[in-house]
Design an enzyme around this catalytic site. Structure first.
Site, PDB file in Angstrom:
ATOM      1  CB  SER A  36      -0.876   0.038   1.256  1.00 23.04           C
ATOM      2  OG  SER A  36      -1.457  -1.212   1.502  1.00 23.04           O
ATOM      3  CB  THR A  37       3.775   2.143   2.152  1.00 21.95           C
ATOM      4  OG1 THR A  37       3.020   1.716   3.283  1.00 21.95           O
ATOM      5  CG2 THR A  37       4.586   3.360   2.488  1.00 21.95           C
ATOM      6  CE1 TYR A  84      -1.555  -5.315   3.990  1.00 24.02           C
ATOM      7  CE2 TYR A  84      -0.845  -4.874   1.752  1.00 24.02           C
ATOM      8  CZ  TYR A  84      -1.225  -4.421   2.993  1.00 24.02           C
ATOM      9  OH  TYR A  84      -1.290  -3.063   3.247  1.00 24.02           O
ATOM     10  CB  SER A 110       3.736   3.239   6.056  1.00 23.43           C
ATOM     11  OG  SER A 110       3.074   3.751   7.204  1.00 23.43           O
ATOM     12  CG  ASP A 153       3.667   1.267  11.343  1.00 24.94           C
ATOM     13  OD1 ASP A 153       3.354   0.097  11.017  1.00 24.94           O
ATOM     14  OD2 ASP A 153       4.067   2.110  10.533  1.00 24.94           O
ATOM     15  CD  GLU A 154      -1.387   2.988  13.666  1.00 23.28           C
ATOM     16  OE1 GLU A 154      -0.322   2.542  13.205  1.00 23.28           O
ATOM     17  OE2 GLU A 154      -2.278   3.462  12.957  1.00 23.28           O
ATOM     18  N   GLY A 180       0.942  -5.230  11.321  1.00 17.33           N
ATOM     19  CA  GLY A 180       0.871  -4.244  10.238  1.00 17.33           C
ATOM     20  C   GLY A 180       0.538  -2.826  10.670  1.00 17.33           C
ATOM     21  CE  LYS A 191       1.465  -5.407   4.913  1.00 16.55           C
ATOM     22  NZ  LYS A 191       0.951  -4.470   5.885  1.00 16.55           N
TER      23      LYS A 191
HETATM   24  O1  SI3 Z   1       1.557  -2.630   2.407  1.00 15.94           O
HETATM   25  C1  SI3 Z   1       2.025  -1.730   3.072  1.00 15.94           C
HETATM   26  O2  SI3 Z   1       2.528  -0.728   2.583  1.00 15.94           O
HETATM   27  C2  SI3 Z   1       1.959  -1.835   4.524  1.00 15.94           C
HETATM   28  O3  SI3 Z   1       2.653  -2.551   5.172  1.00 15.94           O
HETATM   29  C3  SI3 Z   1       1.021  -1.029   5.105  1.00 15.94           C
HETATM   30  C4  SI3 Z   1       1.093  -0.895   6.620  1.00 15.94           C
HETATM   31  O4  SI3 Z   1       0.311  -1.889   7.235  1.00 15.94           O
HETATM   32  C5  SI3 Z   1       0.564   0.457   6.860  1.00 15.94           C
HETATM   33  N1  SI3 Z   1      -0.832   0.490   6.449  1.00 15.94           N
HETATM   34  C6  SI3 Z   1      -1.250   1.349   5.519  1.00 15.94           C
HETATM   35  C7  SI3 Z   1      -2.640   1.186   5.038  1.00 15.94           C
HETATM   36  O5  SI3 Z   1      -0.568   2.246   5.086  1.00 15.94           O
HETATM   37  C8  SI3 Z   1       0.787   0.898   8.269  1.00 15.94           C
HETATM   38  O6  SI3 Z   1       2.170   0.982   8.437  1.00 15.94           O
HETATM   39  C9  SI3 Z   1       0.128   2.251   8.527  1.00 15.94           C
HETATM   40  O7  SI3 Z   1       0.479   3.173   7.515  1.00 15.94           O
HETATM   41  C10 SI3 Z   1       0.567   2.830   9.861  1.00 15.94           C
HETATM   42  O8  SI3 Z   1       0.356   1.922  10.868  1.00 15.94           O
HETATM   43  C11 SI3 Z   1      -0.205   4.131  10.132  1.00 15.94           C
HETATM   44  O9  SI3 Z   1      -1.563   3.866  10.349  1.00 15.94           O
END
Ligand code: SI3
Length: 288
Positions: free
Chosen positions: A44-45, A133, A204, A187-188, A185, A161
Site C-alpha cells: 500500500s505504501t 496480506y 510505512s 505501527d501504532e 501491520g 501480515k
Molecule cells: O503494504 C504496506 O505498505 C503496509 O505494510 C502497510 C502498513 O500496514 C501500513 N498500512 C497502511 C494502510 O498504510 C501501516 O504501516 C500504517 O500506515 C501505519 O500503521 C499508520 O496507520
C-alpha cells in the site's frame, strides 16, 4: 524471515513517473539509517494499486539491484487481475526476492473458496513462499481463525501480515499456528502486538521511525514494559501527527527534510498545501 520490514515508499516525479535516483536513496536510507531487516516492496505504501504492471516490475528491479543481498526482500504481488499477480510472482521469484506476499482480493465480494483459490493459483505458478496480506479495513475481507488455518494448510503459505486491530484473533492465530510467521501491520499497535509474540512487523512509518520500532520490539522481548510504553507513546505522537497531515505525503516530506529525494505521490493522491509541508518538516525535525 523474522524482523522489521519497511513498507517501502517509491519516489515519483510530478508526472507520476518513477524517480529512480530517489527510490534508490529511500532504499539506502532504510538500510543505513532505519536499520531494518528487510523491505516490503509495492505494498500500500508503495502506491502499488495506482501504478502499471510495467512500473511495478521496474520498481522490483531497481530495489533488488540496490539491495543485493544486504537485507531480505518481500514482493507484494497481489492484484485483482490474477494473471498480473501470477506474472509478478514469477518475475520477482526470478529476480531473487526472498518471499512474495499478496493482498486478499478486494472490491468484489469474493467468498472464502475464491480467496483460497486465488492464493493457490498464485503459488502453483512459482517456487517461492507467500505471506498473506490481510488488511480488512481497506479490502473488506475479514477471515476467521478456521479460514486462516485452511490457507495455512498450503505449506508454501508461511505467514500473514496482520493489519487489523483484532488482538483476540491475533492471539488465536499465534497460539494455533506457532510455526507460521506473523507480522504486525499497524505501527501504532506494535507494542500491543509484540506482547503476543509476533515474529516481526511491516510498516510505512519505519521509513522515518525504524529505530523506535526496533526499540519497541526489543524492550518488549526483554520485559522492559515501562520503557517500551514510553517509546510507543513517542511513536504514536509521531504517527498521530503524520496521519493528521496526510500519511504518505507527510512521510515523503519528512524524508526530503533529511535530504532524500522522495518526490511526489501519484494521483489521485493530493499534493500537500504549503502549511502542511511546513508541518511535515516540523514533525521530521522533532522526531527524526
Ligand atoms: O503494504 C504496506 O505498505 C503496509 O505494510 C502497510 C502498513 O500496514 C501500513 N498500512 C497502511 C494502510 O498504510 C501501516 O504501516 C500504517 O500506515 C501505519 O500503521 C499508520 O496507520
Amino acid at each position: 524471515m523474522k524482523g522489521l520490514y519497511t513498507a517501502l515508499m517509491c519516489s515519483f516525479d510530478e508526472k507520476g513517473k518513477i524517480n529512480e535516483k530517489g527510490l534508490r536513496e529511500i532504499v539506502r536510507h532504510n538500510i543505513q539509517e532505519s536499520q531494518i531487516d528487510g523491505l516490503y516492496v509495492n505494498g500500500s505504501t508503495g502506491e502499488n494499486f495506482l501504478i502499471s504492471t510495467e512500473d511495478k516490475k521496474r520498481i522490483f528491479e531497481i530495489v533488488k539491484d540496490e539491495v543485493g543481498d544486504q537485507v531480505k526482500l518481500i514482493a507484494q504481488v497481489g492484484s485483482l487481475n490474477i494473471d498480473e499477480a501470477v506474472e509478478l510472482a514469477q518475475f520477482t521469484t526470478d529476480l531473487g526476492y526472498d518471499a512474495i506476499s499478496a493482498v486478499t482480493p478486494f472490491y468484489y465480494k469474493f467468498n472464502f473458496e475464491e480467496v483460497k483459490d486465488y492464493y493457490n493459483t498464485i503459488l502453483e505458478s512459482v517456487d517461492n513462499d507467500l505471506i498473506i496480506y490481510s488488511i480488512p479495513a481497506l479490502t473488506g475481507v475479514n477471515m476467521n481463525l478456521e479460514q486462516f488455518g485452511e490457507l495455512f494448510e498450503n505449506e508454501k503459505i508461511i505467514g500473514v501480515k496482520f493489519t487489523a486491530p483484532d488482538f483476540f484473533l491475533l492471539e488465536r492465530i499465534r497460539h494455533a499456528f506457532p510455526d507460521k510467521l506473523i507480522y504486525s501491520g499497524f505501527d501504532e499497535m506494535l507494542l500491543s502486538a509484540s506482547v503476543l509474540n509476533i515474529d516481526g512487523a511491516i510498516g510505512s512509518t519505519f521509513n522515518v521511525n525504524g529505530k523506535r520500532a526496533r526499540q519497541i520490539m526489543e524492550l518488549s522481548a526483554e520485559g522492559k514494559m515501562e520503557e517500551a510504553r514510553k517509546v510507543q507513546k513517542e511513536t504514536n505522537d509521531l504517527i498521530a501527527a503524520v496521519l493528521d497531515n496526510g500519511l504518505y505525503q507527510t512521510i515523503k516530506e519528512m524524508l526530503k527534510f533529511k535530504g532524500i529525494d522522495a518526490g511526489h505521490c501519484r494521483k489521485p493522491m493530493r499534493e500537500l498545501k504549503e502549511e502542511e509541508v511546513g508541518r511535515a518538516r516540523q514533525i521530521a525535525e522533532k522526531y527524526m
